[in-house]
Design a protein around this motif. Structure first.
Motif, PDB file in Angstrom:
ATOM      1  N   MET A 221       0.832  -1.191   0.000  1.00 43.39           N
ATOM      2  CA  MET A 221       0.000   0.000   0.000  1.00 43.39           C
ATOM      3  C   MET A 221       0.868   1.244   0.000  1.00 43.39           C
ATOM      4  SD  MET A 221      -2.827   1.151   2.695  1.00 43.39           S
ATOM      5  CE  MET A 221      -3.075   2.845   2.939  1.00 43.39           C
ATOM      6  N   PHE A 222       1.732   1.391   1.025  1.00 44.39           N
ATOM      7  CA  PHE A 222       2.630   2.533   1.034  1.00 44.39           C
ATOM      8  C   PHE A 222       3.594   2.363  -0.119  1.00 44.39           C
ATOM      9  CE2 PHE A 222       1.413   2.017   5.522  1.00 44.39           C
ATOM     10  CZ  PHE A 222       0.751   3.218   5.694  1.00 44.39           C
TER      11      PHE A 222
ATOM     12  N   MET B 258      -2.523  10.078  -4.156  1.00 38.63           N
ATOM     13  CA  MET B 258      -3.411  10.743  -3.197  1.00 38.63           C
ATOM     14  C   MET B 258      -2.618  11.635  -2.252  1.00 38.63           C
ATOM     15  SD  MET B 258      -6.595  10.303  -3.617  1.00 38.63           S
ATOM     16  CE  MET B 258      -6.432  10.248  -5.369  1.00 38.63           C
ATOM     17  N   SER B 259      -1.450  11.174  -1.839  1.00 38.12           N
ATOM     18  CA  SER B 259      -0.598  11.977  -0.961  1.00 38.12           C
ATOM     19  C   SER B 259      -0.137  13.246  -1.679  1.00 38.12           C
ATOM     20  CB  SER B 259       0.605  11.139  -0.515  1.00 38.12           C
ATOM     21  OG  SER B 259       1.439  11.894   0.322  1.00 38.12           O
ATOM     22  N   SER B 260       0.284  13.109  -2.922  1.00 37.72           N
ATOM     23  CA  SER B 260       0.699  14.271  -3.720  1.00 37.72           C
ATOM     24  C   SER B 260      -0.465  15.235  -3.917  1.00 37.72           C
ATOM     25  CB  SER B 260       1.231  13.824  -5.084  1.00 37.72           C
ATOM     26  OG  SER B 260       2.442  13.123  -4.952  1.00 37.72           O
ATOM     27  N   ALA B 261      -1.636  14.693  -4.198  1.00 38.33           N
ATOM     28  CA  ALA B 261      -2.818  15.534  -4.408  1.00 38.33           C
ATOM     29  C   ALA B 261      -3.178  16.302  -3.138  1.00 38.33           C
ATOM     30  CB  ALA B 261      -4.005  14.684  -4.870  1.00 38.33           C
ATOM     31  N   LEU B 262      -3.124  15.635  -1.989  1.00 38.86           N
ATOM     32  CA  LEU B 262      -3.439  16.319  -0.734  1.00 38.86           C
ATOM     33  C   LEU B 262      -2.443  17.444  -0.459  1.00 38.86           C
ATOM     34  CD1 LEU B 262      -4.470  13.307   1.521  1.00 38.86           C
ATOM     35  CD2 LEU B 262      -5.933  15.218   0.831  1.00 38.86           C
TER      36      LEU B 262
ATOM     37  N   SER C  92      -9.034  13.131   0.771  1.00 44.93           N
ATOM     38  CA  SER C  92      -8.827  12.662   2.149  1.00 44.93           C
ATOM     39  C   SER C  92      -9.729  11.464   2.459  1.00 44.93           C
ATOM     40  CB  SER C  92      -9.036  13.787   3.159  1.00 44.93           C
ATOM     41  OG  SER C  92     -10.363  14.235   3.163  1.00 44.93           O
ATOM     42  N   GLN C  93     -10.916  11.418   1.883  1.00 42.24           N
ATOM     43  CA  GLN C  93     -11.777  10.247   2.058  1.00 42.24           C
ATOM     44  C   GLN C  93     -11.172   9.027   1.373  1.00 42.24           C
ATOM     45  OE1 GLN C  93     -15.621  11.478   0.620  1.00 42.24           O
ATOM     46  NE2 GLN C  93     -16.185  12.447   2.551  1.00 42.24           N
ATOM     47  N   ALA C  94     -10.578   9.232   0.209  1.00 43.04           N
ATOM     48  CA  ALA C  94      -9.915   8.127  -0.488  1.00 43.04           C
ATOM     49  C   ALA C  94      -8.757   7.595   0.345  1.00 43.04           C
ATOM     50  CB  ALA C  94      -9.433   8.579  -1.867  1.00 43.04           C
ATOM     51  N   MET C  95      -7.978   8.483   0.935  1.00 44.93           N
ATOM     52  CA  MET C  95      -6.871   8.055   1.800  1.00 44.93           C
ATOM     53  C   MET C  95      -7.412   7.328   3.027  1.00 44.93           C
ATOM     54  SD  MET C  95      -3.829   8.723   0.669  1.00 44.93           S
ATOM     55  CE  MET C  95      -2.671   9.049   1.963  1.00 44.93           C
ATOM     56  N   SER C  96      -8.481   7.832   3.588  1.00 47.56           N
ATOM     57  CA  SER C  96      -9.087   7.193   4.751  1.00 47.56           C
ATOM     58  C   SER C  96      -9.541   5.782   4.407  1.00 47.56           C
ATOM     59  CB  SER C  96     -10.269   8.029   5.250  1.00 47.56           C
ATOM     60  OG  SER C  96     -10.880   7.411   6.348  1.00 47.56           O
TER      61      SER C  96
ATOM     62  N   PHE D  91      -6.528   3.476   4.321  1.00 45.73           N
ATOM     63  CA  PHE D  91      -6.102   3.104   5.674  1.00 45.73           C
ATOM     64  C   PHE D  91      -7.089   2.143   6.325  1.00 45.73           C
ATOM     65  CE2 PHE D  91      -3.586   7.145   5.501  1.00 45.73           C
ATOM     66  CZ  PHE D  91      -2.342   6.530   5.588  1.00 45.73           C
ATOM     67  N   SER D  92      -8.366   2.324   6.047  1.00 49.94           N
ATOM     68  CA  SER D  92      -9.379   1.417   6.588  1.00 49.94           C
ATOM     69  C   SER D  92      -9.173  -0.002   6.064  1.00 49.94           C
ATOM     70  CB  SER D  92     -10.774   1.926   6.220  1.00 49.94           C
ATOM     71  OG  SER D  92     -11.761   1.037   6.697  1.00 49.94           O
ATOM     72  N   GLN D  93      -8.872  -0.109   4.776  1.00 50.36           N
ATOM     73  CA  GLN D  93      -8.598  -1.421   4.197  1.00 50.36           C
ATOM     74  C   GLN D  93      -7.361  -2.046   4.826  1.00 50.36           C
ATOM     75  OE1 GLN D  93      -8.379  -0.869  -0.037  1.00 50.36           O
ATOM     76  NE2 GLN D  93     -10.575  -0.464  -0.234  1.00 50.36           N
ATOM     77  N   LEU D  94      -6.348  -1.236   5.082  1.00 47.14           N
ATOM     78  CA  LEU D  94      -5.127  -1.725   5.702  1.00 47.14           C
ATOM     79  C   LEU D  94      -5.412  -2.211   7.127  1.00 47.14           C
ATOM     80  CD1 LEU D  94      -2.085  -2.165   5.528  1.00 47.14           C
ATOM     81  CD2 LEU D  94      -1.779   0.195   6.294  1.00 47.14           C
ATOM     82  N   ARG D  95      -6.202  -1.451   7.883  1.00 46.03           N
ATOM     83  CA  ARG D  95      -6.565  -1.861   9.246  1.00 46.03           C
ATOM     84  C   ARG D  95      -7.336  -3.165   9.222  1.00 46.03           C
ATOM     85  NH1 ARG D  95      -7.343   3.662   9.887  1.00 46.03           N
ATOM     86  NH2 ARG D  95      -9.548   3.520   9.457  1.00 46.03           N
TER      87      ARG D  95
END
Length: 113
Positions: free
Chosen positions: A1-2, A10-14, A96-100, A103-107
């Protein structure tokens, strides 16, 4: 993922959208400053190209607006800045919702391991 293209994009966009919000705030703060030239943040085309190449890491660029100036040399248009601020805020929320969700999938994956 990372390190994945989607995470990097998504990180670049944020980061770029955050810079755009700050730039818009600076433009609005200088709406009455004689000679001030509005600034614009660009990153979408670079991000699209980077993703097509299999990368998602880009940096935003800040340039000067080419909008016409008033008699005092200032070219900040409050209507344009307001619309851009709303658009940028909505894009930031979406990213930010896409990033969330990532992370939810990773959790979930860690919890099921």
């Amino acid at each position: 993922m990372f390190g994945s293209v989607s995470f990097d994009a998504m990180s670049s966009a944020l980061d770029a959208l955050s810079l755009r919000q700050q730039t818009i705030a600076d433009n609005i703060a200088n709406v009455q400053t004689p000679g001030y030239q509005a600034r614009r943040v660009a990153f979408e085309d670079a991000l699209k190209s980077a993703v097509a190449r299999g990368s998602g890491q880009v940096s935003a660029t800040v340039g000067v607006s080419v909008e016409p100036t008033r008699e005092d040399g200032n070219n900040v248009n409050l209507d344009t800045e307001t619309v851009s601020n709303i658009d940028t805020g909505l894009r930031y929320q979406l990213a930010s919702q896409a990033m969330s969700n990532e992370f939810s999938q990773l959790r979930t994956a860690i919890g099921n391991a």
